[in-house]
Enzyme design. Structure first.
Site, PDB file in Angstrom:
ATOM      1  N   ARG A   1       0.844  -1.199   0.000  1.00 57.96           N
ATOM      2  CA  ARG A   1       0.000   0.000   0.000  1.00 57.96           C
ATOM      3  C   ARG A   1       0.879   1.248   0.000  1.00 57.96           C
ATOM      4  O   ARG A   1       1.948   1.266   0.630  1.00 57.96           O
ATOM      5  CB  ARG A   1      -0.867  -0.025   1.258  1.00 57.96           C
ATOM      6  CG  ARG A   1      -1.892   1.099   1.378  1.00 57.96           C
ATOM      7  CD  ARG A   1      -2.992   0.943   0.403  1.00 57.96           C
ATOM      8  NE  ARG A   1      -4.157   1.767   0.734  1.00 57.96           N
ATOM      9  CZ  ARG A   1      -5.139   2.001  -0.127  1.00 57.96           C
ATOM     10  NH1 ARG A   1      -5.108   1.496  -1.336  1.00 57.96           N
ATOM     11  NH2 ARG A   1      -6.171   2.736   0.233  1.00 57.96           N
TER      12      ARG A   1
ATOM     13  N   THR B   1      -8.960   0.557  -9.979  1.00 58.89           N
ATOM     14  CA  THR B   1      -8.433  -0.710  -9.495  1.00 58.89           C
ATOM     15  C   THR B   1      -8.618  -1.893 -10.451  1.00 58.89           C
ATOM     16  O   THR B   1      -9.408  -1.844 -11.371  1.00 58.89           O
ATOM     17  CB  THR B   1      -9.041  -1.014  -8.091  1.00 58.89           C
ATOM     18  OG1 THR B   1      -8.989   0.161  -7.290  1.00 58.89           O
ATOM     19  CG2 THR B   1      -8.357  -2.115  -7.376  1.00 58.89           C
TER      20      THR B   1
ATOM     21  N   THR C   1      -3.991  -1.006  -7.571  1.00 61.64           N
ATOM     22  CA  THR C   1      -4.753   0.224  -7.798  1.00 61.64           C
ATOM     23  C   THR C   1      -3.865   1.446  -7.969  1.00 61.64           C
ATOM     24  O   THR C   1      -2.741   1.475  -7.460  1.00 61.64           O
ATOM     25  CB  THR C   1      -5.701   0.458  -6.583  1.00 61.64           C
ATOM     26  OG1 THR C   1      -6.526   1.582  -6.839  1.00 61.64           O
ATOM     27  CG2 THR C   1      -4.936   0.693  -5.300  1.00 61.64           C
TER      28      THR C   1
ATOM     29  N   GLU D   1      -3.832   7.898  -4.166  1.00 61.06           N
ATOM     30  CA  GLU D   1      -4.327   7.031  -3.085  1.00 61.06           C
ATOM     31  C   GLU D   1      -4.550   7.768  -1.772  1.00 61.06           C
ATOM     32  O   GLU D   1      -5.312   7.305  -0.915  1.00 61.06           O
ATOM     33  CB  GLU D   1      -3.322   5.897  -2.851  1.00 61.06           C
ATOM     34  CG  GLU D   1      -3.964   4.586  -2.471  1.00 61.06           C
ATOM     35  CD  GLU D   1      -4.693   3.961  -3.647  1.00 61.06           C
ATOM     36  OE1 GLU D   1      -5.876   3.616  -3.482  1.00 61.06           O
ATOM     37  OE2 GLU D   1      -4.096   3.818  -4.727  1.00 61.06           O
TER      38      GLU D   1
ATOM     39  N   ASP E   1      -7.853   8.212  -0.194  1.00 67.02           N
ATOM     40  CA  ASP E   1      -8.516   7.145   0.574  1.00 67.02           C
ATOM     41  C   ASP E   1      -8.468   7.440   2.078  1.00 67.02           C
ATOM     42  O   ASP E   1      -9.104   6.740   2.874  1.00 67.02           O
ATOM     43  CB  ASP E   1      -7.875   5.778   0.306  1.00 67.02           C
ATOM     44  CG  ASP E   1      -8.534   5.066  -0.873  1.00 67.02           C
ATOM     45  OD1 ASP E   1      -9.518   5.584  -1.415  1.00 67.02           O
ATOM     46  OD2 ASP E   1      -8.064   3.970  -1.240  1.00 67.02           O
TER      47      ASP E   1
ATOM     48  N   SER F   1      -7.858   1.020   2.869  1.00 68.33           N
ATOM     49  CA  SER F   1      -8.290   0.497   1.584  1.00 68.33           C
ATOM     50  C   SER F   1      -9.539  -0.357   1.769  1.00 68.33           C
ATOM     51  O   SER F   1      -9.879  -0.756   2.890  1.00 68.33           O
ATOM     52  CB  SER F   1      -7.171  -0.370   0.998  1.00 68.33           C
ATOM     53  OG  SER F   1      -7.600  -1.039  -0.156  1.00 68.33           O
ATOM     54  N   SER F   2     -10.216  -0.619   0.660  1.00 69.74           N
ATOM     55  CA  SER F   2     -11.321  -1.596   0.661  1.00 69.74           C
ATOM     56  C   SER F   2     -10.948  -2.833  -0.126  1.00 69.74           C
ATOM     57  O   SER F   2     -11.782  -3.719  -0.325  1.00 69.74           O
ATOM     58  CB  SER F   2     -12.566  -0.988   0.016  1.00 69.74           C
ATOM     59  OG  SER F   2     -12.914   0.193   0.662  1.00 69.74           O
TER      60      SER F   2
ATOM     61  N   GLY G   1     -13.518  -1.831  -7.510  1.00 68.80           N
ATOM     62  CA  GLY G   1     -14.849  -1.270  -7.235  1.00 68.80           C
ATOM     63  C   GLY G   1     -14.926  -0.370  -6.021  1.00 68.80           C
ATOM     64  O   GLY G   1     -16.008  -0.220  -5.447  1.00 68.80           O
ATOM     65  N   GLY G   2     -13.804   0.216  -5.568  1.00 65.87           N
ATOM     66  CA  GLY G   2     -13.853   1.094  -4.387  1.00 65.87           C
ATOM     67  C   GLY G   2     -14.389   0.325  -3.191  1.00 65.87           C
ATOM     68  O   GLY G   2     -14.145  -0.871  -3.042  1.00 65.87           O
TER      69      GLY G   2
HETATM   70  N1  GLY Z   1      -8.214   2.745  -3.852  1.00 65.66           N
HETATM   71  C1  GLY Z   1      -9.111   1.678  -3.693  1.00 65.66           C
HETATM   72  C2  GLY Z   1      -8.943   0.992  -2.400  1.00 65.66           C
HETATM   73  O1  GLY Z   1      -7.832   0.881  -1.937  1.00 65.66           O
HETATM   74  O2  GLY Z   1      -9.884   0.558  -1.802  1.00 65.66           O
END
Ligand code: GLY
Length: 588
Positions: free
Chosen positions: A118, A407, A425, A444, A447, A471-472, A493-494
């Site tokens: 990340r 993503t 992503t 990023e 987020d 993150s998701s 998909g966020g």
């Molecule tokens: N940027 C998408 C996520 O990390 O959830």
């Protein structure tokens, strides 16, 4: 030579690609059709293979991955190749300017590794990073474009770390497919062309290198089928192939990243050379949840993916979803469990190296049993409140803001029984829109919560120096009672990623669907707000049924990119490729 399993069946650009691959004696499986508004979807035939299988968002990437697998490469080798090709052909979604999470199952020691690549916030970023001088949050549309949103990229570091530990092909060789495509050119896909067109008035023209790459000399967005070359990216890849990641994290590529970010017009960022030099991939403990005799494992903090998927499934263990079925009653139970989990996610989940995340408490069986008691079969609870899991720091305020989806997801199983589930992503489409050395830089940091506190209480996901934004992303693996991986899954998909992954798992584990059926099933999502139903004829009867249970329903396009591999009891690998994007499964 691998088996030819399925013939071509659809007439589109991927079919053409496959025909060429066929002519060249390559491996075959099937392709997913991009949905086109107003047209009936062309669903792919199910895809299966005996030894290895790869599913990615693009035919070039899948083909490159399968070439490596077919030559004896490992799942990690194939994932590296696929990621580098995706960077080129699906640049709007992922690349070495972004971040990723990789779940890797290593068959030789029967161990699941969770690699955290990340992005990090620059060391000097603080809670006010996304605030105006009067303390109000920055305008979202402005914040996502430019240097302020760029986090220190982690994807390349992750790939290198994975390669050092788990690969069996030389690092340099894994760069050749992307280099060949960058130098020789590739055809802009329908999805990329449409993404360029729709981003053209949303910052994609703002910075010169990006504008020059994605638009013709006349200023029109590159059309579908345009032969696009990327010599700058080829040079970058050559350099990293030959010299490793040093030039990126402590050499001239890194210096240009820093210059690009810090000099971005109207929105300079804070990244320094030291931030890049200090970047490290972290190997973390995966988070796992028992479900219907399986163990469902995912990525823990800084992703909320594994914990939220785990919570939803842990809540649903208290209901017989098989009996409830995949109609309104079954969906209602899943949607209500999702509300509860998203309430906890908003309050407690963030980078656990910076805030105390009650990971064990959130998955505690007693806690989830008590929370499941809040779900009523005959009516919706409406907005759920966060619970009090064991060992939780309660003096936190929720971060409820949701993000635009970007993503990409890669699922791979190799001939040795190793498996990769990697979600990758650059955050929103085309990330920060800043480009250097032929690749896009992420945005990023958006987020993070823009607000560092609410009602006098700190938000767990506030910006802090070197912290990783929540993150998701939910790369997932499911293990059977023998500890063998039987499902590899994930999606872009966020924050809807969580719902997409949960739905696919339930569709397979409770409702008996095959992987392809599971990914094709029309979506239903709840993120502790309105219930979202995918705009799909098969969902039509559900709207009124869910409304009568008290759901506020919104019907909309839900653009998942689920890529699933399941190992069936006979040992055969079977793929699910999302027809909503341009993915392709190939195996042998
Ligand atoms: N940027 C998408 C996520 O990390 O959830």
């Amino acid at each position: 030579m691998t088996d030819l399993i399925r013939p071509l069946h659809s007439c589109n650009w991927r079919s053409w690609f496959l025909a060429v691959a066929s002519f060249a004696g390559l491996i075959f499986q099937a392709t997913a059709s991009e949905s086109v508004p107003g047209q009936t979807k062309k669903y792919p035939d199910p895809v299966s293979a005996q030894n290895f299988l790869a599913v990615t968002a693009n035919a070039h990437a899948t083909q490159a991955a399968v070439d490596v697998l077919s030559a004896g490469g490992s799942a990690v080798d194939a994932a590296i190749v696929a990621q580098l090709v995706l960077n080129l052909v699906e640049p709007q979604s992922s690349g070495i300017g972004g971040g990723a999470f990789m779940l890797y199952y290593h068959a030789a020691d029967n161990t699941l590794y969770a690699l955290d690549g990340r992005e990090t916030a620059p060391a000097t970023a603080g809670p006010e990073h996304f605030l105006n001088t009067d303390g109000t949050p920055l305008n979202w549309r402005e914040a996502v474009v430019g240097g302020r949103a760029v986090g220190v990229p982690g994807t390349l570091h992750l790939l290198h770390t994975a390669h050092q530990r788990f690969a069996n092909r030389p690092w340099r060789s894994l760069f050749q497919p992307a280099i060949a495509l960058a130098e020789g050119g590739f055809n802009v896909s329908p999805r990329l062309a449409s993404a360029i067109a729709s981003a053209s008035d949303r910052g994609l023209r703002r910075f010169t290198p990006t504008r020059q790459y994605f638009f013709t000399e006349n200023g029109t967005p590159l059309p579908q089928g345009y032969r696009l070359k990327n010599p700058a990216f080829a040079t970058t890849l050559h350099r990293i192939a030959d010299d490793g990641i040093g030039p990126f994290y402590s050499g001239e590529i890194g210096h240009r990243i820093v210059d690009t970010v810090r000099s971005a017009a109207n929105s300079p960022g804070l990244i320094t050379r030291l931030d890049l030099e200090s970047y490290r991939t972290i190997i973390r403990q995966p988070v796992c949840q028992a479900y219907r005799g399986y163990r469902v494992c995912g990525m823990g903090p800084p992703s909320s993916g594994g914990l939220t998927v785990g919570q939803i499934l842990g809540l649903l263990r208290h209901f017989d979803l098989r009996a409830a079925g995949s109609g309104a009653v079954g969906l209602h139970l899943v949607l209500e469990a999702s509300r509860l989990a998203f309430a906890d996610r908003a309050k407690y989940m963030a980078d656990s190296d910076f805030v105390s995340v009650p990971e064990a408490g959130l998955l505690n069986a007693g806690y989830l049993r008590q929370r499941a008691g809040l779900i009523r079969r005959d009516s919706s609870m409406g907005k759920a409140q966060a619970g009090s899991p064991p060992k939780a720091v309660t003096a936190l305020s929720p971060d409820n803001r949701e993000k635009l989806p970007g993503t990409s997801h890669i699922s791979i199983v190799d001939r040795y029984g190793n498996a990769v589930s990697m979600t990758t992503t650059i955050e929103s489409g085309f990330g920060s829109r800043l480009m250097t050395d032929g690749f896009l830089l992420n945005n990023e940091l958006t987020d993070f919560s823009f607000l560092p506190e609410r009602h006098g209480l700190p938000v767990a996901n506030r910006v802090e120096g070197r912290k990783r934004p929540r993150s998701s992303m939910a790369p997932t693996m499911v293990f059977d009672h023998l500890g063998q991986p039987v499902i590899v899954a994930g999606s872009p998909g966020g924050s809807r990623i969580i719902g997409y992954v949960v739905q696919a798992l339930i569709a397979m584990l409770d409702w008996g669907m095959a992987p392809q059926q599971a990914v094709e099933m029309p979506h239903f999502i709840n993120r502790n707000g309105p219930t979202e139903l995918e705009n799909e004829p098969r969902n039509q009867n559900l709207q009124s049924a869910l409304e009568s249970l008290g759901h506020e329903v919104r019907v909309r396009r839900l653009n998942s990119g689920l890529h699933v591999i399941r190992r069936n009891p006979d040992g055969q690998l079977e793929a699910g490729v999302d027809p909503r994007r341009e993915g392709l499964a190939l195996g042998g």
